[in-house]
Design an enzyme around this catalytic site. Sequence first.
Site, mmCIF file in Angstrom:
data_model
loop_
_atom_site.group_PDB
_atom_site.id
_atom_site.type_symbol
_atom_site.label_atom_id
_atom_site.label_comp_id
_atom_site.label_asym_id
_atom_site.label_seq_id
_atom_site.Cartn_x
_atom_site.Cartn_y
_atom_site.Cartn_z
ATOM 1 N N GLY A 188 -1.071 -10.954 -16.364
ATOM 2 C CA GLY A 188 -1.529 -10.502 -14.973
ATOM 3 C C GLY A 188 -1.055 -9.258 -14.510
ATOM 4 N N GLY A 190 -1.479 -7.978 -11.625
ATOM 5 C CA GLY A 190 -1.822 -7.841 -9.966
ATOM 6 C C GLY A 190 -0.483 -7.342 -9.396
ATOM 7 C CB ILE A 192 2.853 -11.757 -8.610
ATOM 8 C CG1 ILE A 192 2.679 -12.213 -7.163
ATOM 9 C CG2 ILE A 192 4.219 -12.618 -9.042
ATOM 10 C CD1 ILE A 192 2.284 -13.609 -6.915
ATOM 11 C CD GLU A 211 -5.523 -8.163 -14.940
ATOM 12 O OE1 GLU A 211 -6.584 -8.581 -14.789
ATOM 13 O OE2 GLU A 211 -4.432 -8.422 -14.528
ATOM 14 C CB VAL A 277 -3.238 -15.719 -13.804
ATOM 15 C CG1 VAL A 277 -2.847 -15.244 -15.212
ATOM 16 C CG2 VAL A 277 -3.065 -17.296 -13.759
ATOM 17 N NE ARG A 279 1.447 -17.961 -4.164
ATOM 18 C CZ ARG A 279 2.638 -18.779 -4.508
ATOM 19 N NH1 ARG A 279 3.114 -18.379 -5.649
ATOM 20 N NH2 ARG A 279 3.139 -19.642 -3.691
ATOM 21 C CG ASP A 319 -0.649 -17.838 0.982
ATOM 22 O OD1 ASP A 319 -1.109 -16.715 1.800
ATOM 23 O OD2 ASP A 319 -0.044 -17.633 0.064
ATOM 24 C CG HIS A 451 8.841 20.422 8.869
ATOM 25 N ND1 HIS A 451 8.032 20.110 7.572
ATOM 26 C CD2 HIS A 451 9.654 21.223 8.697
ATOM 27 C CE1 HIS A 451 8.700 20.909 6.704
ATOM 28 N NE2 HIS A 451 9.407 21.757 7.244
#
Length: 478
Positions: A188, A190, A192, A211, A277, A279, A319, A451
């Site tokens: 994976g 991604g 993570i 991947e 991959v 959650r 989640d 700046h």
Amino acid sequence: MSKTYDVVVIGAGPAGYVAAIRAAQLGMRVACIDEWKNKDGKNAFGGTCLNAGCIPSKVLLESSELYHRAGHEFKKHGINVGKVDLDVATMQKRRAGIVRQLTGGIAGLFKANKVDGLVGHGKLLAGKKVEFTPVDGEPEVIEAGSVIIATGSAPIELPFAKFDGEHIVDSWDAIEFAEVPKRLGVIGAGVIGLELGSVWSRLGSEVTIIEAMHDFLFMADREIAAVAGKDFKKQGLDIKLGAKLTGAKVGKSGVTVEYEDAGIPKTIEVDKLVVAVGRKPYTDNLFAEDSGIQLDARGFIEVDDECRTRVKGVYAVGDCVRGPMLAHKGSEEGVMAADLIAGEVAEVNYDVIPSVIYTAPEIAWVGKTEQEIKESGRAYKTGSFPFAASGRAKAMEQTSGMVKIISAVDDDEILGVHIVGPMAGELIAEAVLAMEFSASTEDIQRTIHAHPSLAEAMHEASLAVDNKALNYPNKKAG
């Protein structure tokens, strides 16, 4: 007689503990239930984010970047440090210490706000009742005026690469390695996978990332993803796109990883394999059959735009519901739920939730990608500015990357901002605030930026949208 609370929150991660504190601030009697247990056997508040995800991974990312810079970059600054020694034990001790401080801080916040932090398992019953089972006790039923479910998510396990906690591991185990694996495989590419791959690559691992998607960082703007991909390749990360894992076997010499690349079977040998991959929502033993809670086809708790479930007085946030699995998204949903329970006006603007990948260079974005805007049919214009033209970035010896701004042609509204480069996760905050107020490109153009600063790249990119950049050639001269 059972205990009674105005609000019971199930889960004490970033969504849950924040919801509990806000509800208490609004004058309600609140309990927050959580059963998280760390590898030392001790319970702790904070959920995955504080204990096994966001925070510990960022600690290791910072430590590993300093180690890498000391060995590869300091000489350019005229700093000669000789051979740089790596002490993984001390690095891991620091990580664990920071985690303890922050999780202990939540317990302190609960006490300060008069939230009852209950250690154990929470289960929603019918009628807004919650069954609470203490870690070392018998179940008891708690009466609740309202309930907020914030149980988070868990790593997805592949049937042909099951976690064994030692050779084939999830993201939590991957931040607790006692030594640097010589060969590390990551499934994976991604957020993570890239972050963990970066940590151990900087510390000396030979990292291979497999991947399945053909596009690198498919969720990011294509131009930004291309720049980032080149940087990761230079760093030594071997990212195999369009490659499908077919098996993983543990042997005496490590793990034999089997995958298909363009339909051709291939294998590699690694010492450790991290499966990252994605959650899935955590809903194990979370509610009784007659509780009335509904799950969608992917296992997420069904909620409306204000995080209300189908049961009156029961909310779900973070989640375990639709939307990006991001701690800050969950926290804002928790605040919204608490506010709504108290009768306040509240909302979450899902169109301006920032995403950040804490690699080096960092990657951050908010709003729509150029591809999404193009597909919508809306006329747009873009402007970009490379950090290679930034005086502050040069001083930092971190000139890779760029800021890209996409705006509407008709009313000049900023539609998306995408950054790859130093401190992108901090720089994106200006873009989030601008878009929250529906700012135009001209608004940023007329905002004075200090700046020299990295933030000037945002200013110059906004000018470049209208071919007015002052410190870099515009797309159209004259």
